[in-house]
Design a protein around this motif. Sequence first.
Motif, short mmCIF file in Angstrom:
data_model
loop_
_atom_site.label_atom_id
_atom_site.label_comp_id
_atom_site.label_asym_id
_atom_site.label_seq_id
_atom_site.Cartn_x
_atom_site.Cartn_y
_atom_site.Cartn_z
N PHE A 150 0.85 -1.18 0.00
CA PHE A 150 0.00 0.00 0.00
C PHE A 150 0.88 1.23 0.00
O PHE A 150 2.09 1.17 0.28
N SER A 151 0.30 2.36 -0.35
CA SER A 151 1.04 3.61 -0.39
C SER A 151 0.22 4.70 0.28
O SER A 151 -1.01 4.64 0.35
N PHE A 152 0.93 5.72 0.75
CA PHE A 152 0.29 6.88 1.34
C PHE A 152 1.27 8.03 1.34
O PHE A 152 2.47 7.83 1.17
N ASN A 153 0.78 9.23 1.53
CA ASN A 153 1.63 10.40 1.63
C ASN A 153 2.04 10.61 3.08
O ASN A 153 1.20 10.56 3.98
N MET A 154 3.32 10.89 3.31
CA MET A 154 3.86 10.98 4.66
C MET A 154 3.24 12.15 5.42
O MET A 154 2.92 13.19 4.84
N PHE A 155 3.07 11.97 6.72
CA PHE A 155 2.47 12.98 7.57
C PHE A 155 3.16 12.97 8.92
O PHE A 155 4.01 12.13 9.21
N GLU A 156 2.77 13.93 9.76
CA GLU A 156 3.18 13.92 11.17
C GLU A 156 1.96 14.27 12.01
O GLU A 156 0.95 14.79 11.50
N PHE A 157 2.01 13.96 13.27
CA PHE A 157 0.91 14.29 14.16
C PHE A 157 1.03 15.74 14.60
O PHE A 157 2.09 16.19 15.03
N SER A 158 -0.06 16.48 14.46
CA SER A 158 -0.04 17.89 14.82
C SER A 158 0.16 18.06 16.32
O SER A 158 -0.39 17.32 17.14
N GLY A 159 0.97 19.07 16.65
CA GLY A 159 1.17 19.40 18.06
C GLY A 159 2.10 18.49 18.81
O GLY A 159 2.19 18.57 20.04
N LYS A 160 2.80 17.58 18.11
CA LYS A 160 3.72 16.65 18.77
C LYS A 160 5.15 17.08 18.48
O LYS A 160 5.58 17.12 17.34
N GLU A 161 5.89 17.42 19.51
CA GLU A 161 7.28 17.84 19.37
C GLU A 161 8.16 17.03 20.32
O GLU A 161 7.98 17.12 21.55
N PRO A 162 9.14 16.24 19.88
CA PRO A 162 9.31 15.90 18.46
C PRO A 162 8.25 14.92 18.02
O PRO A 162 7.67 14.22 18.85
#
Length: 717
Positions: free
Chosen positions: A656-668
């Motif tokens: 499967f494929s998807f576009n990379m993301f990050e979780f909002s408000g999470k540092e790091p």
Amino acid sequence: LLCVSIFSDASIHFPITENTQVDTSLCPITYYGQEYTTIYMNFTGEHMFVCFNGYYNHESNGDCIKAPNTENRTYFVLNDDNNPSFWTYATTQIKSSVNTITNNATCYLAFSTQSVCLNWWICLLHFSGFGVKPGTTRQSLDNCTSLICSNTRVSSTSRCDSLMKGLCTVTGPTVIDFRGQMNSVSDRCEYTLLQDQSTGFTLKANFLERRRRDVSFVDSVTLDFSQGADIQLLQGHRVLVSSPVTLSGSVQTFNGVGLSKDQTGVTANISLNGSPVSLFFDGTTAQIYIGVPVNVKGLCADSSSSSSSRLSSDSSCQQQYEDPADDTINITAVIEQCNILKSAPFSSCNAVVDPESYIIACRNTLNKYPAVDGLRCQFLKAYAKACQKITHLFFSADHPEPICQDKCSDHEFCGDIHGNTDCRCRAIYASQYTEQNRLGGPTVCKDNTASLTLVGCLLKENGIDYNHLHLNDKTCTGVMDPESHILKFNFSSDSCGTEVTTNNSQVIFTNAVVTRNSSSDLITRQDKVFIEFSCSHPAPELQNVAFKIIDNSVEVVLQSGEWHYNLTMKAYSDAAQTQLLGPNSDVRLNQKIWIVLETNGLDEEVVSVVTDSCWATSGNSPSSSPRYDLITDGCANAEDETVQVMGNGEGTSNSFSFNMFEFSGKEPSEVYLHCQLQLCVKKNNSCVPGCSGSARRRRSLRYRRGAPALISMVWTP
């Protein structure tokens, strides 16, 4: 020479409609001391040949007379009739037409077509096949040589360099002229490809750089007339005749030029002194074909004449650059790729169109410039088009040139950006910003207002969607110029969240371009951007979030019922799954990645592997939160259009494929990917999840008993 009137007295006469050898010993021909008693007649396309030492062959230097071919038919006559009064009459007629003849006629040979009568006393011009009277000078169109026929010999004079016909190909930086000679353009100037001084017509080509400053490509061609509007053929199959025109497959005439367009490019047909000239341009390759020789100059006449053919008055276009070598280029692979022109199906054309110049052009360019933006197939397609034009052989083109949906500006070209076709920055233009790690120009301050411009193509190449950018005040967004693709932000000292400070009696107002970040969004696929600007500190700063894969390949040993097998999860950066993402590989936000789930030790005739679900968490525990689902019930998350599932339930592996993301408000921000798989018995059972339509439902799958397989992978910034 009165052929028809003397046929009635002939002793031998018959029609000839095919290659024929005729005994002429009753009327032998003496040519420069050599007596011939046999003639050979054959037809080759447009011409009929009468030869004295074998059938005509274009590679031989035989003695032949060439005449027009009329329906592959002629009438042969041999007359040696013993009639003194007739031969007295014939001698008089002959001497009146050819005053250098001194002896009397006693026999004759004639070859009659609808409009041509050829006789043995005509001077034979070696190599050219023209029959003319002694004392005549004739231009040979086959080898561009002046031939002079005298009473004793045939002599040749100086070469006529300006008389040209055939095919000229301009692809990338390379010009292959009408004679097959190859040279390359090393700068970014405008050149004359073809010039006919008698008509005032000039065909010009403009060369510009793309991803590298030291490699130029033909970017546009212009048909320049002494009278009437010029016609420009531009990128994206666009045409300008004073203003943009819309073309189709039907021919439209502008200024005497027939223009048409199909999915491969634009074709222009013109006439130079009655000689038809065809021009084809697809945005990367221009090909000019002249069927009848014309007197022209330019790079197509002599590809080495760059200094005399250069038109640009601004010498800055001649500036030379030297960019660092591209260490991703595999020279061996380039040689193999370019040598395809010697293999089938192209080899069927090699005898007519020499592939060597195209192969050298291919190697010279791809040894220096990466095979991107359709360049890998460009030289193959140029050769195929040449073959189609000259031999009418057709090779299908499965790789169309990239066409951008929007018109690219002058500092852009159409190319690949993160898997999509869009307008990229030209290297020289971009270097003024990239060398200073900037995305645009400096802050422009006036009175109590300021503005900042960002370059649209640089934003795209860095994976930044300008629609997600705003100033400190979210309502203050930039305005994109539709022509230049420059994004402009404006603010004043009392608007858009501007911060006003004082420093040594200076009043400084500062703002920043930032990425829109909604607290309601669980995930984001946009890089964090923070570009602070003010009147005293114009240099913008960019914060990119690039991920490195910590575990690019995860393998676990599992047991499900009586089956033992290995399950592997791997990540790739390309759909062909050849570029494995390793520990040092950067993965940008919104970059598409491909996850492959493979098993080893299963019989795919008996069972299939079904990826039941895949989800991401910000913690390493599969049950931690927040959680973002990519696959549920064996199907892609319908709310995420970037997710695609391939081969699920069809065999012992899927992806499967998807576009990379990050979780909002999470540092790091760390992204943990988890997938749960099941084994499905194929016998009397469909293992492929039903995912069609909005009202999709899960088919009943027959799984083996045992715990489902769970496998995880982690990304971290």
